[in-house]
Design a protein around this motif. Structure first.
Motif: not given
Lengths: 120, 120
Positions: A8-17, A87-92, A105-109
């Motif tokens: 939620e915090s990622v989506v909130k911080q990035v315009n157009g997410a 991690s080797p198993e997961y990604f955002l 977007g790149r920065y927040v991720l």
């Protein structure tokens, strides 16, 4: 902080997410936060495909001298998709409108990935 | 203007650029301009892999509602790779150092793609 609050915090911080998700390389989302206005887009179907592609990129990078892959971005007409290894198993994965703030977007991720990793 | 001068111009305009190439989706480079300091990197091997990946992304996008894919970027530890579709058969690829100017790279590829297309 739970996975969901990070997303939620990622989506909130990035315009157009449009949506942000923690996904496994098997294409299954662990947790997703999607804005209501993105309901018309079948992001899930796209992400299953993209998980497969990111997995191949990861394997290719292991045989190449380009080093570990940290980030992949697929920019199409209607949706810009940013992916970052956690991690080797997961990604955002973060989907945004092409008019959104790509750099933010790149920065927040980048800053969110270690926070998510700490909870896996 | 020949292909090569377009590619030289891209590399010259982007800080940290290592090489720029016009490639076919079969993984064969039509023309490449590489800076001397990038000789230690086997960019060609990476690009053959990436051509294959971009080809899959293109196919995936056709079945999804995300629209035509215009751009793909793969950011690894040692090399950042930007790819931009020129036509259904060809694409531009730009390799740069992770410290290079990413935004400028995207911009220069975007304005160079139609110029290259005009000569195909």
């Amino acid at each position: 902080m739970s996975f969901l609050s990070h997303l939620e915090s990622v989506v909130k911080q990035v315009n157009g997410a449009l949506a942000c998700s923690v996904m496994g390389f098997d294409g299954i989302a662990v947790e997703t936060h999607q804005v209501d206005s993105a309901a018309e887009l079948d992001l899930n179907a796209a992400w299953v495909e993209y998980a497969n592609i990111l997995s191949q990129v990861k394997t290719a990078a292991e045989t190449l001298k380009t080093g570990t892959v940290a980030e992949l971005s697929i920019n199409s007409e209607n949706v810009v998709t940013l992916m970052r290894l956690v991690s080797p198993e997961y990604f955002l994965v973060l989907a945004m409108r092409p008019s959104g703030n790509y750099g933010k977007g790149r920065y927040v991720l980048r800053i969110t990935a270690p926070k998510v990793k700490a909870e896996l």
